[in-house]
Design a protein around this motif. Sequence first.
Motif, PDB file in Angstrom:
ATOM      1  N   ASN A  31       3.995 -12.865  -0.991  1.00  0.00           N
ATOM      2  CA  ASN A  31       4.505 -13.090   0.412  1.00  0.00           C
ATOM      3  C   ASN A  31       5.688 -11.701   0.407  1.00  0.00           C
ATOM      4  OD1 ASN A  31       3.048 -15.329   1.144  1.00  0.00           O
ATOM      5  ND2 ASN A  31       4.541 -16.651   0.452  1.00  0.00           N
ATOM      6  N   ASN A  32       5.794 -11.135  -0.646  1.00  0.00           N
ATOM      7  CA  ASN A  32       6.872 -10.035  -0.548  1.00  0.00           C
ATOM      8  C   ASN A  32       6.182  -8.544  -0.838  1.00  0.00           C
ATOM      9  OD1 ASN A  32       8.444 -12.779  -1.316  1.00  0.00           O
ATOM     10  ND2 ASN A  32       9.490 -11.639   0.494  1.00  0.00           N
ATOM     11  N   VAL A  33       5.154  -8.624  -1.584  1.00  0.00           N
ATOM     12  CA  VAL A  33       4.577  -7.578  -2.103  1.00  0.00           C
ATOM     13  C   VAL A  33       3.140  -7.183  -1.589  1.00  0.00           C
ATOM     14  CG1 VAL A  33       3.724  -6.462  -4.470  1.00  0.00           C
ATOM     15  CG2 VAL A  33       5.728  -7.864  -4.329  1.00  0.00           C
ATOM     16  N   PRO A  34       3.075  -6.020  -1.067  1.00  0.00           N
ATOM     17  CA  PRO A  34       1.521  -5.648  -0.609  1.00  0.00           C
ATOM     18  C   PRO A  34       0.566  -5.961  -1.584  1.00  0.00           C
ATOM     19  CG  PRO A  34       3.248  -4.033   0.096  1.00  0.00           C
ATOM     20  CD  PRO A  34       3.952  -4.917  -0.894  1.00  0.00           C
ATOM     21  N   LYS A  35      -0.356  -6.601  -1.149  1.00  0.00           N
ATOM     22  CA  LYS A  35      -1.556  -7.100  -2.135  1.00  0.00           C
ATOM     23  C   LYS A  35      -2.598  -5.500  -2.711  1.00  0.00           C
ATOM     24  CE  LYS A  35      -5.943  -9.484  -2.656  1.00  0.00           C
ATOM     25  NZ  LYS A  35      -6.763 -10.523  -2.018  1.00  0.00           N
ATOM     26  N   PRO A  36      -2.352  -5.286  -3.977  1.00  0.00           N
ATOM     27  CA  PRO A  36      -2.954  -4.036  -4.532  1.00  0.00           C
ATOM     28  C   PRO A  36      -4.776  -4.066  -3.996  1.00  0.00           C
ATOM     29  CG  PRO A  36      -1.451  -4.947  -6.344  1.00  0.00           C
ATOM     30  CD  PRO A  36      -1.691  -5.982  -5.261  1.00  0.00           C
ATOM     31  N   LEU A  37      -4.944  -3.018  -3.771  1.00  0.00           N
ATOM     32  CA  LEU A  37      -6.623  -3.148  -3.546  1.00  0.00           C
ATOM     33  C   LEU A  37      -7.404  -2.361  -4.413  1.00  0.00           C
ATOM     34  CD1 LEU A  37      -6.348  -2.845   0.383  1.00  0.00           C
ATOM     35  CD2 LEU A  37      -6.588  -4.915  -0.913  1.00  0.00           C
ATOM     36  N   ALA A  38      -6.857  -1.139  -4.738  1.00  0.00           N
ATOM     37  CA  ALA A  38      -7.751  -0.146  -5.586  1.00  0.00           C
ATOM     38  C   ALA A  38      -6.864   0.984  -6.108  1.00  0.00           C
ATOM     39  CB  ALA A  38      -8.791   0.305  -4.777  1.00  0.00           C
ATOM     40  N   TRP A  39      -7.442   1.794  -7.122  1.00  0.00           N
ATOM     41  CA  TRP A  39      -6.788   2.678  -7.580  1.00  0.00           C
ATOM     42  C   TRP A  39      -8.030   3.805  -8.019  1.00  0.00           C
ATOM     43  CZ3 TRP A  39      -6.820   4.926 -12.522  1.00  0.00           C
ATOM     44  CH2 TRP A  39      -7.292   4.184 -13.468  1.00  0.00           C
ATOM     45  N   GLY A  40      -7.678   5.004  -8.159  1.00  0.00           N
ATOM     46  CA  GLY A  40      -8.971   5.844  -8.802  1.00  0.00           C
ATOM     47  C   GLY A  40      -8.673   7.271  -8.485  1.00  0.00           C
ATOM     48  N   THR A  41      -9.727   7.909  -8.725  1.00  0.00           N
ATOM     49  CA  THR A  41      -9.661   9.500  -8.794  1.00  0.00           C
ATOM     50  C   THR A  41     -10.787  10.172  -7.772  1.00  0.00           C
ATOM     51  OG1 THR A  41      -8.971   9.694 -11.136  1.00  0.00           O
ATOM     52  CG2 THR A  41      -9.776  11.697 -10.014  1.00  0.00           C
ATOM     53  N   TYR A  42     -10.154  11.192  -6.971  1.00  0.00           N
ATOM     54  CA  TYR A  42     -11.169  11.712  -5.780  1.00  0.00           C
ATOM     55  C   TYR A  42     -12.274  12.302  -6.564  1.00  0.00           C
ATOM     56  CZ  TYR A  42      -7.642  10.755  -2.505  1.00  0.00           C
ATOM     57  OH  TYR A  42      -6.877  10.190  -1.441  1.00  0.00           O
TER      58      TYR A  42
END
Length: 263
Positions: free
Chosen positions: A18-29
């Motif tokens: 409830n206090n941390v934005p949910k991580p969705l993805a990470w990567g390289t362009y």
Amino acid sequence: MMRGTFESEQTLYSFAPNNVPKPLAWGTYKNEPDNHFYMCDFYDITDDLPEVGKFCATVAKIHKDSMGKSPNNQYGFQVSTHLAYVANDNSWSDSWEAWYAKALERMLDEEVKSHGPDEELSLLTTAMFEKVIPRLLRPLETGGHQIQPCLIHSDLWPGNVKPDAVTHEPIILDSCAFWGHNEDLGSWRAPRYRLGHSYMTEYHQHIPISAPVEDWDDRNALYAMRYDLLVSALFPKEPQFRRLAMDEMKRLVDKYPGGYEAM
């Protein structure tokens, strides 16, 4: 760096959804291999200081809920994370003293790269590692005392925690997480962050000060030193930040010349 961001945010989110934005993805362009991205849920936040009661209760809950849940009950983190551009040494350690010594050494190395070598700093550094760190951190895990690793947000300054514009709940960002001592709140000590003792006093309404209690303020000063050295490293043309860090090092060295053995 982005993997470290993702994994630290994902771990923090697991204890404070409830206090941390949910991580969705990470990567390289695909077409820009030197550029990377991290994505998370969006929150509309204000630029105010977090309300002391809600903020400290949230931080304390993360610490209590995660206590004793690190891999192998060790200190560190599973991947590298960064404070600003500085990569932390997150390799695992069995003792908090050993982990913190590595972390402080890493920040000192960056500070010296930024400002150049200094004879007084070198002497103070030796005394810090031989006398001050053992004196202030070893008693936490000896003499019948015990602490447990919990999940730490390693850069918990006001820029990384903001009230939700609608609910006013604290939203915590950019954790650079690791498993450490719950009292590692050194960034709150800096006057420039306007948190200070009122926030730390409120925090300890939820989690008591670790024994030995009488060492608390100097332990906090030791934890703050990592952030003071980071600031110095970030501003190579402003020697006053090095001087501030060295003055605090000298205070601790002068106070504990006999180290752990003199207890």
